[in-house]
Write an enzyme that holds these catalytic residues in place. Sequence first.
Site, PDB file in Angstrom:
ATOM      1  N   HIS A 116     -50.477 -13.664  37.762  1.00 18.53           N
ATOM      2  CA  HIS A 116     -49.805 -13.103  38.940  1.00 18.53           C
ATOM      3  C   HIS A 116     -49.828 -11.584  38.857  1.00 18.53           C
ATOM      4  CE1 HIS A 116     -45.923 -11.744  37.140  1.00 18.53           C
ATOM      5  NE2 HIS A 116     -46.158 -12.702  36.267  1.00 18.53           N
ATOM      6  N   ASP A 118     -47.620  -9.685  41.076  1.00 15.12           N
ATOM      7  CA  ASP A 118     -46.375  -9.125  41.594  1.00 15.12           C
ATOM      8  C   ASP A 118     -45.504  -8.727  40.410  1.00 15.12           C
ATOM      9  OD1 ASP A 118     -46.065 -11.959  41.063  1.00 15.12           O
ATOM     10  OD2 ASP A 118     -44.081 -11.843  41.986  1.00 15.12           O
ATOM     11  N   ASP A 149     -46.433  -7.599  32.241  1.00 15.07           N
ATOM     12  CA  ASP A 149     -46.090  -8.790  33.020  1.00 15.07           C
ATOM     13  C   ASP A 149     -46.460  -8.570  34.480  1.00 15.07           C
ATOM     14  OD1 ASP A 149     -44.984 -11.140  33.933  1.00 15.07           O
ATOM     15  OD2 ASP A 149     -42.913 -10.457  33.803  1.00 15.07           O
ATOM     16  N   GLU A 183     -44.830 -14.766  41.938  1.00 15.44           N
ATOM     17  CA  GLU A 183     -44.289 -15.440  40.747  1.00 15.44           C
ATOM     18  C   GLU A 183     -42.877 -14.981  40.410  1.00 15.44           C
ATOM     19  OE1 GLU A 183     -43.279 -16.235  36.600  1.00 15.44           O
ATOM     20  OE2 GLU A 183     -43.535 -14.261  37.529  1.00 15.44           O
ATOM     21  N   GLU A 184     -42.616 -13.690  40.551  1.00 17.01           N
ATOM     22  CA  GLU A 184     -41.317 -13.161  40.143  1.00 17.01           C
ATOM     23  C   GLU A 184     -40.174 -13.626  41.038  1.00 17.01           C
ATOM     24  OE1 GLU A 184     -41.000 -11.971  37.389  1.00 17.01           O
ATOM     25  OE2 GLU A 184     -42.747 -10.802  36.784  1.00 17.01           O
ATOM     26  N   ASP A 212     -49.129 -15.485  30.800  1.00 19.33           N
ATOM     27  CA  ASP A 212     -47.946 -14.810  31.354  1.00 19.33           C
ATOM     28  C   ASP A 212     -46.796 -14.914  30.350  1.00 19.33           C
ATOM     29  OD1 ASP A 212     -46.174 -13.557  33.032  1.00 19.33           O
ATOM     30  OD2 ASP A 212     -45.834 -15.300  34.304  1.00 19.33           O
ATOM     31  N   HIS A 244      -4.845  -6.907  50.397  1.00 15.13           N
ATOM     32  CA  HIS A 244      -4.302  -5.846  49.551  1.00 15.13           C
ATOM     33  C   HIS A 244      -3.494  -6.500  48.424  1.00 15.13           C
ATOM     34  CE1 HIS A 244      -1.933  -2.447  48.218  1.00 15.13           C
ATOM     35  NE2 HIS A 244      -2.541  -1.624  49.094  1.00 15.13           N
ATOM     36  N   THR A 346      -7.992  -1.848  45.149  1.00 17.15           N
ATOM     37  CA  THR A 346      -6.968  -2.879  44.924  1.00 17.15           C
ATOM     38  C   THR A 346      -7.109  -3.981  45.959  1.00 17.15           C
ATOM     39  OG1 THR A 346      -5.435  -1.566  46.238  1.00 17.15           O
ATOM     40  CG2 THR A 346      -5.344  -1.286  43.842  1.00 17.15           C
ATOM     41  N   ARG A 359     -30.612 -23.190  30.976  1.00 12.87           N
ATOM     42  CA  ARG A 359     -32.004 -23.357  30.585  1.00 12.87           C
ATOM     43  C   ARG A 359     -32.194 -24.772  30.054  1.00 12.87           C
ATOM     44  NH1 ARG A 359     -35.409 -19.182  32.441  1.00 12.87           N
ATOM     45  NH2 ARG A 359     -34.063 -17.349  32.627  1.00 12.87           N
ATOM     46  N   HIS A 461     -39.650  -7.166  32.336  1.00 13.32           N
ATOM     47  CA  HIS A 461     -38.488  -7.200  33.238  1.00 13.32           C
ATOM     48  C   HIS A 461     -37.474  -6.108  32.914  1.00 13.32           C
ATOM     49  CE1 HIS A 461     -38.891 -11.632  34.782  1.00 13.32           C
ATOM     50  NE2 HIS A 461     -40.073 -11.056  34.598  1.00 13.32           N
TER      51      HIS A 461
END
Length: 495
Positions: A116, A118, A149, A183-184, A212, A244, A346, A359, A461
């Site tokens: 890729h 991008d 990358d 891809e990103e 990659d 508030h 506030t 993951r 990244h």
Amino acid sequence: MNLWVLPSILLIIPTIHTFQYSKLAQYVDSHQEQYVETLRDWVAIESDSSNALKRSDLHQMMEIVAQKLRILGGSVQLVDIGQQELPDGQMLVLPKVVTAQFGNDPNKNTVCIYGHVDVQPAKLEDGWKTPPYNLTDIDGNLHGRGASDNKAPVLAWIHAVEAYHALRMELPVNVKFIIEGMEETGSNGLDSLVVAQRDTFFSDVDYIIISDCGWLSRRPALTYGTRGNCYFFAEVEGPKQDLHSGVYGGTLMEPMTDLIGILDTLITSSGKILIPGIMEAVAPLSDEEWKMYQDIQFDMDNYKTKIGVNHLMYNNKVDLLVHNWLYPTVSIHGIEGAFSDPGTKTVIPAKVTAKFSIRQVPNMDPAVVKKQVTDYLHAVFAKRKSPNKLKVTMVIGAKPWLADTKHPLYEAGKAAVRRVFDMDPDLIREGGTIPIARTFQDITGKGIIMIPIGGFDDGMHSQNEKISRYNYIEGTKLFIAYLNEVAQINKTRSI
């Protein structure tokens, strides 16, 4: 009679003559300044796929890739993959995917190289020491967004084909490219393209190669697995507007308090995931992998220095690698709707949304994880007896990918690394996610290998991303050697 040679008994036969490889390597060495200048031109294009205002840059980037491949004599297509809908409802044309083919000899293996072009967003004020879109050489490190990358690896593959072309040497295999520009941000449209071209572009492909990714240390590596990713939004909504805190604080159950409360039940400070069923689904660690990780080159102190911490979750190399590659993790990424600007305000936010991910590892199913997380958070929220509303959404459900390290592709990879670097590679997994690997595996059924050339300290990244000149140039030689090694794998064919 049809006689099929099973993959389990595929053989590797001797590689190309040293003289031929030496000639190709010499060509690469003599053209490295040209390669660096080409990378400089590519990095200068701000092909940020997350920024709608940069879409024209992405279109330009894909055209440049296509033209580079055409110059080498490839059969090149720019494939339209449609449009994407932005959050505001605007429709935006997706960058075309570049496909190319060099050679169609049915007696040769055919490899397909994925990459890729991008990149992640980058601004000088983010902490870059050099302009991110101006490739800068500092002590042999080529700094720039997308350098590692994934622009340099894509170029290295093109340079490998180019070396054969320039020296009028026949490619040892048929080579195909599929290069995308999204891809990103999730590879929008690519899955549909792969499905549509499964019986055309991919029909004669034997093996798919992805570069990659990066090395784990200064030793070259071959990657055989990546984790998946389930990404969630957890939204808590309360009053009809922001309030508030001095006027209304203490009179209502605040959405932010509810949200922080349920987030705190996802994981312990020691890293234990508290969601029922998650850890029970994890594939067991084999004795073979445990032993293999003992020999991997990995420096715990360098790792701590690289990320700027003085203490890690685990005190030994194998435990750390196992928990980064083979076990799931929960990470909380941010809260939308909260006050995050400098200064003080506030306010009691009326609606807040947490973003977190899990993951995944083999044996985990995104659909099951979605239900487990949703059911668990609603059960935890119910115990708070809050009048606020909770909504849980899974926005990404990417599966993990795992290859067989005994496949001839990996034997070919080891031989290529030995030829170029005079050492054996580490066999590693990635803690991150590369969804296209699983897409290729599920849709095409082809053998897949990941061959990284990025360094362990490239900062993909991150600010000051770079690739070393050494990795870029020697990586090109590695790809040249690998094409010759994979050419020696006996094709599975009928006789």
